[in-house]
Design a protein around this motif. Structure first.
Motif, mmCIF file in Angstrom:
data_model
loop_
_atom_site.group_PDB
_atom_site.id
_atom_site.type_symbol
_atom_site.label_atom_id
_atom_site.label_comp_id
_atom_site.label_asym_id
_atom_site.label_seq_id
_atom_site.Cartn_x
_atom_site.Cartn_y
_atom_site.Cartn_z
ATOM 1 N N LEU A 147 0.839 -1.192 0.000
ATOM 2 C CA LEU A 147 0.000 0.000 0.000
ATOM 3 C C LEU A 147 0.880 1.250 0.000
ATOM 4 C CD1 LEU A 147 -2.704 -0.969 2.658
ATOM 5 C CD2 LEU A 147 -2.801 -1.263 0.178
ATOM 6 N N ASP A 148 0.387 2.335 -0.612
ATOM 7 C CA ASP A 148 1.172 3.571 -0.591
ATOM 8 C C ASP A 148 1.151 4.156 0.822
ATOM 9 O OD1 ASP A 148 -0.988 5.717 -0.290
ATOM 10 O OD2 ASP A 148 -1.688 4.710 -2.097
ATOM 11 N N VAL A 149 2.034 5.091 1.083
ATOM 12 C CA VAL A 149 2.250 5.555 2.456
ATOM 13 C C VAL A 149 1.009 6.236 3.039
ATOM 14 C CG1 VAL A 149 4.748 5.723 2.285
ATOM 15 C CG2 VAL A 149 3.337 7.666 1.566
ATOM 16 N N MET A 150 0.215 6.919 2.213
ATOM 17 C CA MET A 150 -0.976 7.581 2.720
ATOM 18 C C MET A 150 -2.027 6.559 3.155
ATOM 19 S SD MET A 150 -0.381 10.787 2.704
ATOM 20 C CE MET A 150 -1.994 11.511 2.876
ATOM 21 N N ILE A 151 -2.249 5.555 2.319
ATOM 22 C CA ILE A 151 -3.220 4.518 2.667
ATOM 23 C C ILE A 151 -2.698 3.693 3.837
ATOM 24 C CG2 ILE A 151 -4.454 2.492 1.825
ATOM 25 C CD1 ILE A 151 -5.402 5.127 0.637
ATOM 26 N N GLN A 152 -1.384 3.436 3.857
ATOM 27 C CA GLN A 152 -0.792 2.704 4.966
ATOM 28 C C GLN A 152 -1.074 3.411 6.288
ATOM 29 O OE1 GLN A 152 3.564 2.900 5.903
ATOM 30 N NE2 GLN A 152 3.520 0.723 5.352
ATOM 31 N N ALA A 153 -0.890 4.729 6.314
ATOM 32 C CA ALA A 153 -1.138 5.495 7.536
ATOM 33 C C ALA A 153 -2.602 5.394 7.949
ATOM 34 C CB ALA A 153 -0.737 6.949 7.325
ATOM 35 N N GLN A 154 -3.515 5.440 6.982
ATOM 36 C CA GLN A 154 -4.944 5.341 7.286
ATOM 37 C C GLN A 154 -5.280 3.979 7.892
ATOM 38 O OE1 GLN A 154 -7.268 6.283 3.810
ATOM 39 N NE2 GLN A 154 -6.087 8.147 3.385
ATOM 40 N N ILE A 155 -4.728 2.911 7.308
ATOM 41 C CA ILE A 155 -5.006 1.561 7.804
ATOM 42 C C ILE A 155 -4.458 1.389 9.220
ATOM 43 C CG2 ILE A 155 -4.520 -0.890 7.461
ATOM 44 C CD1 ILE A 155 -6.559 0.193 5.487
ATOM 45 N N LEU A 156 -3.260 1.905 9.460
ATOM 46 C CA LEU A 156 -2.664 1.769 10.793
ATOM 47 C C LEU A 156 -3.465 2.528 11.839
ATOM 48 C CD1 LEU A 156 1.122 2.096 9.886
ATOM 49 C CD2 LEU A 156 -0.105 0.018 10.538
ATOM 50 N N ARG A 157 -3.936 3.747 11.500
ATOM 51 C CA ARG A 157 -4.746 4.508 12.450
ATOM 52 C C ARG A 157 -6.082 3.801 12.691
ATOM 53 N NH1 ARG A 157 -0.463 6.777 12.293
ATOM 54 N NH2 ARG A 157 -0.219 5.090 13.779
ATOM 55 N N LEU A 158 -6.625 3.191 11.637
ATOM 56 C CA LEU A 158 -7.873 2.445 11.768
ATOM 57 C C LEU A 158 -7.705 1.281 12.740
ATOM 58 C CD1 LEU A 158 -10.737 1.526 10.908
ATOM 59 C CD2 LEU A 158 -9.671 0.369 8.957
#
Length: 329
Positions: free
Chosen positions: A178-189
Protein backbone atom coordinates in the motif's frame (compact mmCIF):
# COMPACT_ATOMS: atom_id res chain seq x y z
CA UNK A 1 -5.63 -9.65 32.46
CA UNK A 2 -3.63 -11.95 30.17
CA UNK A 3 -5.46 -12.69 26.92
CA UNK A 4 -2.82 -14.75 25.11
CA UNK A 5 0.04 -16.71 26.61
CA UNK A 6 2.47 -18.55 24.34
CA UNK A 7 4.92 -20.86 26.11
CA UNK A 8 7.91 -22.69 24.57
CA UNK A 9 6.27 -22.82 21.13
CA UNK A 10 8.11 -24.91 18.56
CA UNK A 11 7.11 -25.48 14.93
CA UNK A 12 8.95 -27.90 12.66
CA UNK A 13 7.89 -28.35 9.05
CA UNK A 14 8.04 -31.71 7.26
CA UNK A 15 11.66 -32.21 6.26
CA UNK A 16 13.07 -30.86 9.50
CA UNK A 17 12.91 -27.07 9.04
CA UNK A 18 12.70 -25.60 12.57
CA UNK A 19 10.73 -22.43 11.79
CA UNK A 20 9.85 -21.50 15.39
CA UNK A 21 12.08 -22.49 18.32
CA UNK A 22 10.99 -22.06 21.91
CA UNK A 23 9.07 -18.78 21.66
CA UNK A 24 7.42 -17.26 24.76
CA UNK A 25 4.98 -14.34 24.41
CA UNK A 26 2.20 -12.77 26.45
CA UNK A 27 -0.48 -10.31 25.39
CA UNK A 28 -3.15 -8.53 27.40
CA UNK A 29 -6.52 -7.30 26.13
CA UNK A 30 -6.16 -3.82 24.67
CA UNK A 31 -2.42 -4.35 24.10
CA UNK A 32 -0.62 -4.22 20.75
CA UNK A 33 2.41 -6.47 20.21
CA UNK A 34 4.64 -6.07 17.17
CA UNK A 35 6.61 -8.94 15.60
CA UNK A 36 9.57 -7.90 13.45
CA UNK A 37 12.31 -9.63 11.49
CA UNK A 38 13.49 -10.43 8.00
CA UNK A 39 11.68 -12.86 5.72
CA UNK A 40 12.31 -16.40 6.90
CA UNK A 41 12.66 -15.56 10.59
CA UNK A 42 9.43 -17.33 11.61
CA UNK A 43 6.95 -14.46 12.03
CA UNK A 44 4.17 -15.74 9.76
CA UNK A 45 4.69 -19.32 10.91
CA UNK A 46 4.17 -18.17 14.48
CA UNK A 47 0.98 -16.36 13.46
CA UNK A 48 -0.39 -19.43 11.69
CA UNK A 49 0.52 -21.67 14.63
CA UNK A 50 -1.63 -19.58 16.97
CA UNK A 51 -4.74 -20.75 15.08
CA UNK A 52 -3.41 -24.13 13.93
CA UNK A 53 -3.44 -23.13 10.27
CA UNK A 54 -0.19 -24.89 9.38
CA UNK A 55 0.13 -27.65 6.74
CA UNK A 56 -0.56 -31.28 7.54
CA UNK A 57 2.52 -33.03 8.91
CA UNK A 58 3.87 -29.95 10.69
CA UNK A 59 4.99 -30.70 14.26
CA UNK A 60 3.86 -28.20 16.91
CA UNK A 61 4.93 -28.32 20.55
CA UNK A 62 4.43 -26.03 23.53
CA UNK A 63 1.22 -24.25 24.47
CA UNK A 64 -0.95 -21.41 23.13
CA UNK A 65 -3.36 -20.30 25.84
CA UNK A 66 -6.20 -18.05 24.69
CA UNK A 67 -8.23 -16.95 27.72
CA UNK A 68 -6.68 -19.89 29.57
CA UNK A 69 -7.62 -22.55 26.97
CA UNK A 70 -4.82 -24.30 25.08
CA UNK A 71 -5.55 -24.11 21.36
CA UNK A 72 -2.92 -26.75 20.59
CA UNK A 73 -4.72 -29.45 22.59
CA UNK A 74 -8.27 -28.62 21.45
CA UNK A 75 -10.33 -30.98 19.33
CA UNK A 76 -10.91 -29.77 15.77
CA UNK A 77 -14.49 -28.79 16.54
CA UNK A 78 -13.26 -26.54 19.34
CA UNK A 79 -10.57 -25.03 17.11
CA UNK A 80 -13.15 -24.18 14.45
CA UNK A 81 -15.27 -22.50 17.10
CA UNK A 82 -12.28 -20.39 18.24
CA UNK A 83 -11.38 -19.25 14.73
CA UNK A 84 -13.12 -15.98 13.84
CA UNK A 85 -15.06 -15.87 17.13
CA UNK A 86 -12.14 -16.07 19.58
CA UNK A 87 -9.22 -15.11 17.35
CA UNK A 88 -8.95 -14.03 13.72
CA UNK A 89 -6.20 -13.19 11.28
CA UNK A 90 -5.71 -10.51 8.62
CA UNK A 91 -3.51 -12.07 5.93
CA UNK A 92 -1.07 -10.10 3.81
CA UNK A 93 -2.21 -9.60 0.24
CA UNK A 94 -6.00 -9.13 0.44
CA UNK A 95 -6.51 -9.95 -3.25
CA UNK A 96 -5.12 -13.44 -2.64
CA UNK A 97 -7.25 -13.96 0.50
CA UNK A 98 -10.60 -12.77 -0.82
CA UNK A 99 -12.66 -14.99 -3.11
CA UNK A 100 -12.70 -13.32 -6.52
CA UNK A 101 -16.14 -14.68 -7.53
CA UNK A 102 -18.07 -13.67 -4.38
CA UNK A 103 -19.20 -10.23 -3.33
CA UNK A 104 -17.27 -8.86 -0.37
CA UNK A 105 -20.41 -8.44 1.72
CA UNK A 106 -21.21 -12.14 1.39
CA UNK A 107 -17.67 -13.03 2.42
CA UNK A 108 -17.93 -10.88 5.55
CA UNK A 109 -21.36 -12.34 6.38
CA UNK A 110 -20.25 -15.97 5.93
CA UNK A 111 -18.38 -16.43 9.25
CA UNK A 112 -21.19 -14.64 11.10
CA UNK A 113 -23.65 -17.22 9.79
CA UNK A 114 -21.31 -20.19 10.28
CA UNK A 115 -20.88 -19.31 13.95
CA UNK A 116 -24.64 -18.98 14.39
CA UNK A 117 -24.46 -15.34 15.44
CA UNK A 118 -27.17 -14.09 13.07
CA UNK A 119 -29.60 -15.10 10.36
CA UNK A 120 -28.59 -14.62 6.72
CA UNK A 121 -30.41 -11.29 6.44
CA UNK A 122 -29.03 -10.04 9.76
CA UNK A 123 -25.53 -11.16 8.80
CA UNK A 124 -25.71 -9.14 5.61
CA UNK A 125 -26.85 -6.07 7.53
CA UNK A 126 -23.99 -6.63 9.94
CA UNK A 127 -21.58 -6.82 6.98
CA UNK A 128 -22.70 -3.37 5.88
CA UNK A 129 -22.24 -2.03 9.41
CA UNK A 130 -18.73 -3.48 9.59
CA UNK A 131 -17.79 -1.89 6.27
CA UNK A 132 -18.93 1.49 7.57
CA UNK A 133 -16.97 0.85 10.76
CA UNK A 134 -13.75 0.48 8.73
CA UNK A 135 -14.46 3.56 6.61
CA UNK A 136 -16.26 2.14 3.56
CA UNK A 137 -19.87 2.79 2.47
CA UNK A 138 -22.23 -0.09 3.24
CA UNK A 139 -23.15 -0.12 -0.46
CA UNK A 140 -19.68 -1.48 -1.26
CA UNK A 141 -20.87 -4.83 0.16
CA UNK A 142 -22.17 -5.62 -3.32
CA UNK A 143 -18.75 -5.12 -4.92
CA UNK A 144 -16.40 -7.87 -6.06
CA UNK A 145 -12.78 -7.74 -4.86
CA UNK A 146 -11.42 -6.61 -8.24
CA UNK A 147 -13.72 -3.57 -8.12
CA UNK A 148 -12.00 -2.23 -4.99
CA UNK A 149 -8.65 -0.51 -4.54
CA UNK A 150 -5.85 -2.09 -2.53
CA UNK A 151 -6.64 0.00 0.53
CA UNK A 152 -10.35 -0.78 0.28
CA UNK A 153 -9.66 -4.51 0.01
CA UNK A 154 -7.47 -4.31 3.10
CA UNK A 155 -10.34 -2.62 4.95
CA UNK A 156 -12.61 -5.47 3.87
CA UNK A 157 -10.13 -7.96 5.33
CA UNK A 158 -10.15 -6.06 8.63
CA UNK A 159 -13.97 -6.03 8.60
CA UNK A 160 -13.93 -9.81 8.07
CA UNK A 161 -11.52 -10.25 10.97
CA UNK A 162 -13.92 -8.31 13.24
CA UNK A 163 -17.07 -10.02 11.97
CA UNK A 164 -17.54 -12.34 14.95
CA UNK A 165 -16.20 -9.95 17.59
CA UNK A 166 -12.97 -11.85 18.38
CA UNK A 167 -10.82 -11.09 21.40
CA UNK A 168 -7.54 -11.46 19.47
CA UNK A 169 -6.61 -10.20 15.99
CA UNK A 170 -3.38 -11.19 14.23
CA UNK A 171 -2.44 -8.81 11.40
CA UNK A 172 0.23 -10.28 9.12
CA UNK A 173 1.77 -7.43 7.10
CA UNK A 174 -1.61 -5.62 6.83
CA UNK A 175 -0.14 -2.70 4.86
CA UNK A 176 2.03 -4.61 2.37
CA UNK A 177 2.12 -2.99 -1.09
CA UNK A 178 0.00 0.00 0.00
CA UNK A 179 1.17 3.57 -0.59
CA UNK A 180 2.25 5.55 2.46
CA UNK A 181 -0.98 7.58 2.72
CA UNK A 182 -3.22 4.52 2.67
CA UNK A 183 -0.79 2.70 4.97
CA UNK A 184 -1.14 5.50 7.54
CA UNK A 185 -4.94 5.34 7.29
CA UNK A 186 -5.01 1.56 7.80
CA UNK A 187 -2.66 1.77 10.79
CA UNK A 188 -4.75 4.51 12.45
CA UNK A 189 -7.87 2.44 11.77
CA UNK A 190 -6.38 -0.62 13.45
CA UNK A 191 -5.23 1.42 16.43
CA UNK A 192 -8.70 2.89 16.85
CA UNK A 193 -10.40 -0.49 16.67
CA UNK A 194 -8.09 -1.95 19.32
CA UNK A 195 -8.88 0.93 21.67
CA UNK A 196 -12.64 0.87 21.00
CA UNK A 197 -13.15 -2.88 21.29
CA UNK A 198 -10.42 -3.74 23.83
CA UNK A 199 -8.85 -6.23 21.43
CA UNK A 200 -5.48 -7.88 21.71
CA UNK A 201 -3.46 -7.22 18.55
CA UNK A 202 -0.38 -8.94 17.14
CA UNK A 203 0.99 -7.00 14.18
CA UNK A 204 3.68 -8.50 11.95
CA UNK A 205 5.91 -6.30 9.82
CA UNK A 206 9.43 -5.90 8.44
CA UNK A 207 9.24 -2.22 9.30
CA UNK A 208 10.38 -1.47 12.86
CA UNK A 209 9.45 2.20 12.45
CA UNK A 210 5.81 1.28 11.78
CA UNK A 211 5.71 -1.10 14.74
CA UNK A 212 7.39 1.41 17.05
CA UNK A 213 4.76 3.98 16.11
CA UNK A 214 1.81 1.59 16.37
CA UNK A 215 2.52 -1.02 19.05
CA UNK A 216 3.02 -1.01 22.80
CA UNK A 217 5.64 -3.76 22.81
CA UNK A 218 7.94 -5.18 20.17
CA UNK A 219 9.44 -8.65 19.74
CA UNK A 220 12.25 -9.11 17.19
CA UNK A 221 12.62 -12.62 15.73
CA UNK A 222 15.66 -14.24 14.16
CA UNK A 223 16.04 -17.88 13.05
CA UNK A 224 12.78 -18.85 14.72
CA UNK A 225 13.50 -17.25 18.09
CA UNK A 226 12.70 -13.98 19.82
CA UNK A 227 16.09 -12.28 20.23
CA UNK A 228 14.81 -9.05 21.80
CA UNK A 229 11.55 -7.98 23.41
CA UNK A 230 10.47 -4.84 25.20
CA UNK A 231 8.64 -1.50 24.91
CA UNK A 232 8.35 -0.81 21.18
CA UNK A 233 9.82 2.68 21.10
CA UNK A 234 12.75 1.70 23.35
CA UNK A 235 13.64 -1.35 21.24
CA UNK A 236 13.51 0.74 18.07
CA UNK A 237 15.58 3.64 19.40
CA UNK A 238 17.98 1.76 21.70
CA UNK A 239 18.17 -1.91 20.70
CA UNK A 240 20.17 -4.22 22.97
CA UNK A 241 20.61 -7.09 20.48
CA UNK A 242 22.90 -6.45 17.47
CA UNK A 243 20.30 -7.89 15.07
CA UNK A 244 17.54 -5.60 16.35
CA UNK A 245 19.98 -2.69 16.19
CA UNK A 246 20.82 -3.54 12.56
CA UNK A 247 17.13 -3.67 11.60
CA UNK A 248 16.51 -0.32 13.23
CA UNK A 249 19.55 1.28 11.60
CA UNK A 250 18.47 0.11 8.14
CA UNK A 251 15.73 2.77 8.13
CA UNK A 252 16.91 6.36 7.63
CA UNK A 253 15.51 8.79 10.21
CA UNK A 254 13.94 12.06 9.15
CA UNK A 255 16.08 14.97 10.25
CA UNK A 256 19.18 12.84 10.77
CA UNK A 257 21.60 13.47 7.84
CA UNK A 258 23.98 10.73 8.98
CA UNK A 259 21.33 8.00 8.70
CA UNK A 260 19.83 9.47 5.54
CA UNK A 261 23.05 9.51 3.54
CA UNK A 262 24.58 6.37 5.04
CA UNK A 263 21.86 3.96 6.19
CA UNK A 264 23.35 0.82 7.70
CA UNK A 265 22.15 -2.57 6.58
CA UNK A 266 23.24 -6.11 7.33
CA UNK A 267 25.09 -8.39 4.92
CA UNK A 268 23.83 -11.89 4.22
CA UNK A 269 20.52 -13.61 4.88
CA UNK A 270 18.89 -15.46 7.78
CA UNK A 271 20.00 -19.11 8.00
CA UNK A 272 18.11 -22.02 6.48
CA UNK A 273 15.75 -23.33 9.23
CA UNK A 274 16.73 -26.88 8.29
CA UNK A 275 20.47 -26.15 8.64
CA UNK A 276 20.97 -23.74 11.53
CA UNK A 277 24.50 -22.80 12.61
CA UNK A 278 25.82 -23.95 15.96
CA UNK A 279 25.81 -21.69 18.98
CA UNK A 280 24.05 -18.35 18.53
CA UNK A 281 22.29 -18.54 15.16
CA UNK A 282 23.13 -14.89 14.48
CA UNK A 283 26.88 -15.22 14.99
CA UNK A 284 27.85 -15.61 11.26
CA UNK A 285 26.38 -12.13 10.59
CA UNK A 286 27.02 -10.46 13.93
CA UNK A 287 29.21 -7.30 13.80
CA UNK A 288 30.29 -7.76 17.46
CA UNK A 289 30.71 -11.55 17.49
CA UNK A 290 32.90 -13.19 20.13
CA UNK A 291 34.76 -16.48 19.82
CA UNK A 292 32.37 -18.26 22.20
CA UNK A 293 29.29 -17.20 20.18
CA UNK A 294 29.94 -19.99 17.66
CA UNK A 295 29.52 -22.67 20.33
CA UNK A 296 27.35 -21.10 23.06
CA UNK A 297 23.65 -20.61 22.36
CA UNK A 298 22.04 -17.51 23.86
CA UNK A 299 18.67 -17.26 25.63
CA UNK A 300 16.67 -14.20 26.58
CA UNK A 301 17.95 -12.42 29.67
CA UNK A 302 17.05 -9.20 31.46
CA UNK A 303 18.20 -6.15 29.50
CA UNK A 304 16.60 -3.37 31.50
CA UNK A 305 13.15 -2.63 32.95
CA UNK A 306 10.63 -4.69 31.01
CA UNK A 307 13.21 -5.68 28.42
CA UNK A 308 14.92 -8.92 27.40
CA UNK A 309 17.61 -9.73 24.85
CA UNK A 310 19.42 -12.91 23.82
CA UNK A 311 22.98 -11.64 23.56
CA UNK A 312 26.14 -12.14 25.60
CA UNK A 313 26.84 -8.41 25.38
CA UNK A 314 23.80 -7.67 27.51
CA UNK A 315 25.82 -8.71 30.57
CA UNK A 316 28.72 -6.32 29.82
CA UNK A 317 29.02 -2.58 29.37
CA UNK A 318 28.94 -1.36 25.79
CA UNK A 319 32.53 0.00 25.60
CA UNK A 320 33.99 -3.18 27.11
CA UNK A 321 31.96 -5.36 24.78
CA UNK A 322 33.07 -3.48 21.70
CA UNK A 323 36.74 -3.58 22.79
CA UNK A 324 36.50 -7.31 23.53
CA UNK A 325 34.86 -7.96 20.17
CA UNK A 326 37.62 -6.17 18.29
CA UNK A 327 40.35 -8.07 20.14
CA UNK A 328 38.87 -11.52 19.48
CA UNK A 329 37.68 -11.26 15.86
Amino acid sequence: MTLLEVRDLEVTYPGGAAAVRGVDLTLAAGQKLGLAGESGCGKSTLALALLRLLPTGTRIAGSVLLDGEDILTMRWGQVRAVRWAGASIVFQGAMHSLNAVHRVGDQIAEPIQLHGKATRAAARRRAGELLEHVGLPAARASAYPHELSGGQRQRVMIAMALACAPRLVVADEPTTALDVMIQAQILRLIEGLVAEQDLGLIMISHDLAVLADTCDRLAVMYAGRVVEEGPAREVYEDARHPYAEALSSAFPRIGDPASRFAPRGLAGDPPDPSDLPSGCAFHPRCPVVLTDCASMDQTLREAGPGRRAACVHVTTTAPEAELDARSRT
